[in-house]
Structure formats: C-alpha cells, structure tokens
Write an enzyme that holds these catalytic residues in place. Structure first.
Site, PDB file in Angstrom:
ATOM      1  N   HIS C 242       0.706  -1.224   0.185  1.00  0.00           N
ATOM      2  CA  HIS C 242      -0.073   0.067   0.145  1.00  0.00           C
ATOM      3  C   HIS C 242       0.837   1.175  -0.241  1.00  0.00           C
ATOM      4  O   HIS C 242       2.025   1.244   0.527  1.00  0.00           O
ATOM      5  CB  HIS C 242      -0.989   0.047   1.311  1.00  0.00           C
ATOM      6  CG  HIS C 242      -0.392  -0.162   2.594  1.00  0.00           C
ATOM      7  ND1 HIS C 242      -1.135  -0.338   3.616  1.00  0.00           N
ATOM      8  CD2 HIS C 242       0.926  -0.726   2.901  1.00  0.00           C
ATOM      9  CE1 HIS C 242      -0.378  -0.745   4.560  1.00  0.00           C
ATOM     10  NE2 HIS C 242       0.465  -0.871   4.347  1.00  0.00           N
ATOM     11  N   ASN C 243       0.327   2.194  -0.764  1.00  0.00           N
ATOM     12  CA  ASN C 243       1.147   3.668  -0.674  1.00  0.00           C
ATOM     13  C   ASN C 243       2.288   3.641  -1.530  1.00  0.00           C
ATOM     14  O   ASN C 243       2.975   4.694  -1.359  1.00  0.00           O
ATOM     15  CB  ASN C 243       0.965   4.186   0.617  1.00  0.00           C
ATOM     16  CG  ASN C 243      -0.317   4.549   0.913  1.00  0.00           C
ATOM     17  OD1 ASN C 243      -0.966   3.532   1.802  1.00  0.00           O
ATOM     18  ND2 ASN C 243      -0.836   5.556   1.095  1.00  0.00           N
TER      19      ASN C 243
END
Lengths: 348, 348, 348
Positions: C242-243
């Site tokens: 994520h991210n």
C-alpha cells in the site's frame, strides 16, 4: 460522517490539545492531508511534517516524547496513534463496498451444500457438495469452495480465491483474492530417477479472525492438519507448506516461505521474503528479519536476521565486520611488512 | 480399508519385525498417531518418538542403522520408508475426491474444441477454440484452457488455473489451482526512456508426469519453447521465465525464480526461494540451496549455496570465517600492539 | 508474411551486409534457427553461434564491435538489435490471438456498468456496478472488474485477473492472468496480543502503457493512492504494498517485493527477488541487483546489490574479501607465530 475532534476523542479515547471543535470530514496521510482531514503521526521519521501539514487535526503517539504541542494544528494524543487512526477511519469514512447479497443466479451451488442465513454468493462462484457456509459469510465472484469445506460465520472469501476440500475456516476469516487454501503439499519420495507422489490427505484449519492476503498458498497436511492460529494475519504471496503450524496473533509479511512441518509460535513476526526451514520451531514472540534464511530453531522472544539467520545483534556486528574487511586486509599486509622488516633486522 | 501389517508388507514390500497380525485402520504422523494407525520414520530427528508413539506399526528406513527393533511396536523395515508410506497410504485411506464428470452445463466449451472420452469439465470452466483435451483429463471449475492448447490424457487442471495459448501439456500432467502457464515472457527492449514490447510468440511444453503447484507462473518463449521435462515436480509460487528449459525428474521448491533462457539439467534440486540467473546452465544432479543466488553456471553434481552461490562446502567455510570475524579483528589489533612494542624495543 | 531482408531493413532501419534479397519466413533464436529464419545477436555470449547458425539472416548490434561481417550469413546491423528484432517479429509472424469480441452471454455485466465501443468481455467475466471500461478494451474469461473501477481505452485484462474497487487503469494497460490489483493493504495496529485491522480506503492508479505480469499483487493505499507510473513494466509474482509510488518507465522483475510507502523513481530497475524496505526512496535511474535487500534509500543513478544492499562496486569488493577470508585467517595465524618467535628471541 463529519464529526468534531472532540466527538472523535470521546468515541476513540485520547487527550485533545488545541481546538477540539474543529470539524473533521475525512482522513489522509500527513503529507497529502487537506483542510478538514484528520491524519496521524506514529513514525518519528514523519515528525518533520507536523509543522507543515494542512490537516485540521493530527493523532499523535504519546510515546513520541519530543512532539511539539504548541503548533497551530489541534492534536489528539493517544497511546497508540495507528490504532486510534484505524478507529477514526471507521468513524469518518463512509465505505462503499460491493457485497454479494443472496445467491447470484449464475453461481453454482450444489444442492447438498448447506448455507447459513444471510449468506451472499457472487456471480460464477462455485460451492460444491456438502460444503457448509456459516451465517452472513460472503463468497465473492469466481471463488471456489470445494466439497465438504466448512466455513464459519461472517467470513469473506474474495474473488477467484480457491478453498479446497477439506479445509475448515473459523469465524470472521478473510481470504483475499486469488489465494489457494488446501492445495496438495509438495511431497514426493525419490525412487531412483523417479519421484513417487506421496498422497496428501490431511487438511488445513484456519482459526477465527485470521486474515489471509492475495495469491497466498497454504498446503493441506500430508496427514493431520496445517493450522493457522487465531488472529494471525498473513500478507500477499506467502507460501505455507504442509503440516506447518502457526500460533495465535502472528504476522507473516509478503512473500515469506515456510517449509513443511515448521512450527511458528504465537505473536511471531516473520518479515517480508524471509524463509523458514522445514521442521524448525520459531518460539513465541520471536522476530525474523526481512529476507532472513532461518536454518535452525529460534528461541522464544529472539530476534534473528541474515543468511544463515543469526541473532540480530550478532548479524549487525558481523555486517559491520564485513564492511571493515578491506581495511583489515590492508592492515594485515602492513603488519606483515613491518614484521618482515623486524625479522630482517634480527638477522643482522 | 483395514489391513494387517503382514498384508501391507506383502503388497508394498519390506520386512516385518514384531506382530504382523496387527490390524491397521489409518495413517498419521509419528507424534499424532493413535492405536490402529500406521506411521513412518525416515528422518533421524524423529527417532526419539519411536518409543512413545501410540501407532500400531511404524515403517522404518533400513538406512537408520541405530533403530531399536526390540520395542513393543511392530515395525516394517524398508529401503525407502517415505516411499513405502506413500504406497501404504494408498492402501489404507479411502480418498474422497471431487472430480467433475461430464461437461457441466455452465462450462463454456467452444464448438471447435476437441474432447477425448471421459473428459470432465467443471462449472464455469472455459475451453476455447480448437483446444484439444485428451481422454479422462479433468478441468476443474473456473479453469481456463486457451485456444489451440493441447492437453494429453489423464491430466488434471485445478480450479481457476489458466493454460494459455499455445501451451502443450503431455499425459498425466497436474496443474494446481491458480497457476498461469503460457503467460507472456517479460521482454522489453529499451529505447531511450521507453520500453518497446518484444512480442512473445513461442510456447510452453510440459512433458508427461509433470506436477505444477499452485499460483506458479511459467512464461511462453519469445520464440521457440519453454520446456519442463518429464517427471519434474514444481512447488507453489515458482516463477519460470521465457525460454527456460528444465530436464527430467527435477525438483523446484516453492518461490524459486528462474530467469530467462536458463537451462536446468535432469534430477536437479532447486531449494526454496533460490534464484537462477538468466542464460546460466545448471548441470544434471546439481543441488542449489535454499535462497541461493546463482550468478554462474553450476557443473553437474555440484551442490551450491549462498549469495553469490558458491560450492556448498566453501559457503559453509566462509560462513564460519565470517562468524570468526570479531575475534579476528581483535587478534589483529593485539598483534599490532605486540608488534609496535617490539619495534619500540628495537629502536632502543 | 514473407519478406526479403532488404524489405525488412527498409521498414525497421539498419544496414544490410551481404545478400539483402534473401527471403525471410519466420524468426527464432540463434541456436534453433532454420533456413528462412531471421534471428538476432545482442548478447556477446552468443557471438560464437554466428558462424554456425542456420538462420538466413541475423540482426546484429552495432555496439558489438568485434562482429565478423565476412561470414556467409547476411547481417542487418542496427543500433539496438533487440528492439529491431521485436519490430521484425511484428513484420514476419502472423499472430493468432484469441480476443473476446462483444459481450459473451455468460459474462455478468451490471446494468450500471459503462462500456465503450468495441469492448470485448469473455465468458464468465464479471463487471460490477458502475464500472467503466473504455473503447476497445478487452476483459478475458473469468476476470473480475469491481464496482466503480475505471479502465481506459485499449486495455487488456487477462483471464482470472481481479481488478478491485476503486482501482483506476489508464489507456493501453495490460494486466496478465491471475493478478490482483487493489487488494487491501496489510495494515494492522497491534494492541496487546490483538491485531486491529486498519481500514484500507485508498486506491490504486495504474497509468498509461503499464504492463503488469501474472499473479502480481498491488495493494490499494490505506488513504491516498498506490501509483504505478506511465510505461512501467512489472513481471510475474511481484508484491507492491500500500501507498507505494513507482515512477515512469521503471522495470520490476519477477518476485520483487516493495514494502509500504516506498517511493521508486523513474527508469529504475529492480532485479528479480529484490526487496525494498518500507518508506525508502529509490532515486531515478537507480539499479537494484537481484535478491538485494534494500534497507536504506538509494540515490539517483546508483547501483546497489547484496544484503544489506550496498553500492554494487563495494558489494563486489566485499565479496572478494569474504572469498579471501580463509587465506586471511591462515596469514594471521602465521604472523602470530612469527611474532611470538621474535618476541622469544627478544627475551633471550
């Protein structure tokens, strides 16, 4: 779901520093935050953004002693900023999630399968003979539930995941897309140049509150059970071989591989891409570093890293020694020269 | 399928020590075994359980010289206990396996596809134009068989696996769930800041008796053939790039990655998470250790480990040297002091 | 699609050496080539095959200075033989590719989904509420397009891939079979022995001209966006947490793992099985070696390798030092003996 900072504090706990009447309309990262957003700070690396964030409020970790609480941005000081942020997200963000409700007419559900109340089964999902699915569990499109598989209540099986016979899932288990639970263990007995397949007849038991990432593989036991303990969380692309046992509350990060019959304790952390050899024991609360190659059992509470995995402090020291090797080689050459000179002088 | 130990011995071979009339009703691991169970002992690490197992009989490996054959539990002594156990499992355990029979009405089978006799195709499986599937092969639910794919007899393609055009599978090939056979090779030619896709036009040929684990990727050749030799067994989450060739009877453990155009010999073992560089040759009967990073070709019969991979004996020696580095640095500092002292004395 | 070498040269550029009137009927590797085939030579390792190949013409890289241009086989000398070969393949090989046209009646397409012109959706594919699919994009059998997913024009989503809500794909994006885009990030906040799930509410944005291999996992951001930059190419079995943000034109080879919030620059190469730690920055044009374990940010243009990853030149030097350790230990033992002897002589 707008709320003031004071309201959020009342619901999730924590101490407000600054204006608690500020209205919060959403959440985001500390760098990307816009006015109206609540953000959080738990990694000291990001402390420098506290002065410049455009967020309307920041949840900060009380353990970060050096936090400047005199700035203009209201703070919510808590014991565990990341957990508090997780709870605040539930308050502030309306989730729009697709959830199959009822049995899609295109799903294939065997007449002998047993479905609890409120079960949702998406398009093209397959549920085979005598499978049991508990109340409110959801099988997303294209997922496969094998014959005699037992799934508890409030489970989620995401799209195109495969739960093979005779796996057992507890309650509130989440299996993300593309994961394969209960595939054959990799068991072959070599006879000369041929490999004889060893039948894989055991099962996989996944206990309550386990979450399994995407494209994970968990093999059924040769005989007996491959077991994932209550509350353990498994990231994407992890390999768990036959007869592995993982205790409660452990964390297995992406691309970890665990060889057959290894026993992983409770609250263990296996960091990304680590490999655990077969038949080893990893004690409770142990931490295995990223990419570590574990070739011996690890006692409870111990932190190991490197290949072959050693106690983390020793690994770091050996790495520093390796870094010093060019200088050491030069030093030894110099000593030899000086020694040779002395030896020659002695001969005179 | 209860049988006495004597009956089992007659069917699978081996020498009975103790009461051959004991009735066996199932199989299990040596620690979990209950009365009525047959178990086995081939790993000396588990020899300590021989005295305490509750099993009714134990298959033991004749090579484990030190086995106590005077205990109360009847033994079946064989040359290859693991293989014997595999055969005994087939005798003692009734397998209840779901197997699609006939063509499920929800399957999509192109009219131009050619299906042998006794082929089973599960719900929502897809078989495209001019695909050929041999007698008694089974395509499980949600699996995809591309146009012009050729599948031999007695093959099994598990749920949601994808066999892309123009892959060729021999006879008795097993592809476990979620694996992708014949996906494009990763070929891009850099032109300035852009990456030009190199068309991937070759195929994958999987020879007879190969077993491929779950969520494996095997890329089609750029031109020519990516080939998996007869009887080779591949574990879960393995990556096999374009134009790789693997010989007969090799073992590829979970999460191994093999780069483009590498040539793996016969009866090679690649242990878990190992990586093989592009265009390298791994000779027949070579063994590559877990997590090894192979950067040079490996001669036949050689065992390598570590990063970069070296002969296993050398790797172990270098690891011992690294372990000794803190002491070595201390020793060199000590020698320098002593040398300086001598030098000073000489000056006097 | 037979063409003469002269015709090929006219269409793709390059200088013909030898008989340009030779007729080319296909392409292949330099070792497997048959008469009529065009092949190429860009890896000096294969230069030895130039004299023996049966190909009718060879594209050679002008940078390979030592090429013998006096042999009997006609050559096409270019700046970038691999790219030229890619273009020649398009000219000489007729591709027979299965491409769903129209909406298969067995596909599940939500009435609120929006499909552009010329969209193809294969059997058993699933397109959920308010998903948008641009002109001429193709969704292969069994693939899943989540609610509100937005897919641009001329995209290809291969069989059984899963694009989860609320992912955004640009134009000309290719997602190979079995990949999962937009699965939950692995975010848990530890509270005592329990792990609290952190809601994952962000998305994944895949920009134009990205190609994503098979069985890849890309996690949606906790909040904000996980972003794959324009023209980046990702191989099979890669994990992107994520991210993560990846810049334009980067190459991510098979089985790489990128931890949460890492920022990968433009034109970066991450070689096979490398691991990138969380929150790190990998600068533009950096190269991370195979199996490297990156624990610190890497400046632009730097090449790193090993674990922990160091500048590649230093890694190589340290490896040479490690290789020299047994000799060093012997040398130090020898020096100590000589020193002790001198010390004794001094005492006399």
């Amino acid at each position: 779901m707008n709320r003031t900072l004071d309201e959020v504090a009342k619901l999730i706990g924590g101490r407000v520093v600054g204006d608690g009447s500020v209205v919060l309309t959403g959440v985001s990262g500390i760098r990307e935050a816009l006015p109206g957003h609540l953000t959080f700070l738990s990694n000291p690396k990001y402390a420098r953004y506290l002065g410049t964030t455009r967020a309307s409020a920041v949840i900060v970790d009380g353990s970060l002693g050096e936090i400047d609480t005199t700035g203009p941005t209201p703070l919510l000081v808590t014991d565990n900023a990341y957990a508090a942020f997780a709870r605040a997200m539930e308050l502030l963000v309306e989730r729009e999630e697709h959830r199959p409700s009822g049995i899609d007419p295109s799903a294939h559900v065997a007449p002998t399968a047993s479905l609890g109340s409120g079960v949702g089964i998406g398009p093209h999902a397959v549920v085979l003979d005598r499978a049991e699915i508990g109340d409110r569990s959801v099988i997303h499109p294209g997922a496969y539930i094998g014959a005699r598989v037992r799934i508890g209540c409030d489970c989620v099986v995401q799209a195109n995941a495969v739960i093979k016979s005779p796996t057992v899932l507890g309650d509130r288990v989440v299996v993300h897309a593309g994961s394969i639970i209960g595939t054959d263990g990799f068991g072959f007995a070599r006879e000369g140049a041929e490999q004889l397949k060893v039948p894989q007849l055991g099962n996989v038991v996944v206990e309550d509150d386990v979450e399994i990432g995407a494209n994970v593989c968990i093999a059924r036991a040769t005989v007996g059970t491959t077991r994932i303990g209550r509350g353990t969380k498994i990231d994407n692309l992890v390999q768990i071989a036959h007869n592995v046992v993982i205790g409660d509350g452990s964390i297995v990060v992406a691309q970890v591989g665990i060889c057959g019959s290894a026993e992983i304790g409770k609250r263990v952390v296996l960091a990304g891409q680590a490999g655990i050899g077969g038949h080893l024991e990893i004690g409770d609360d142990a931490v295995v570093g990223a990419q570590a190659g574990v070739t011996k059992s690890v006692p409870p509470g111990e932190q190991v890293s490197g290949y072959p995995a050693r106690k983390h402090a020793l690994s770091k020291r050996l790495n520093a020694c390796i870094q010093a090797l060019p200088a050491l080689l030069g030093k030894v050459r110099e000593l030899e020269k000086r020694l040779s000179k002395l030896e020659k002088e002695g001969e005179c």
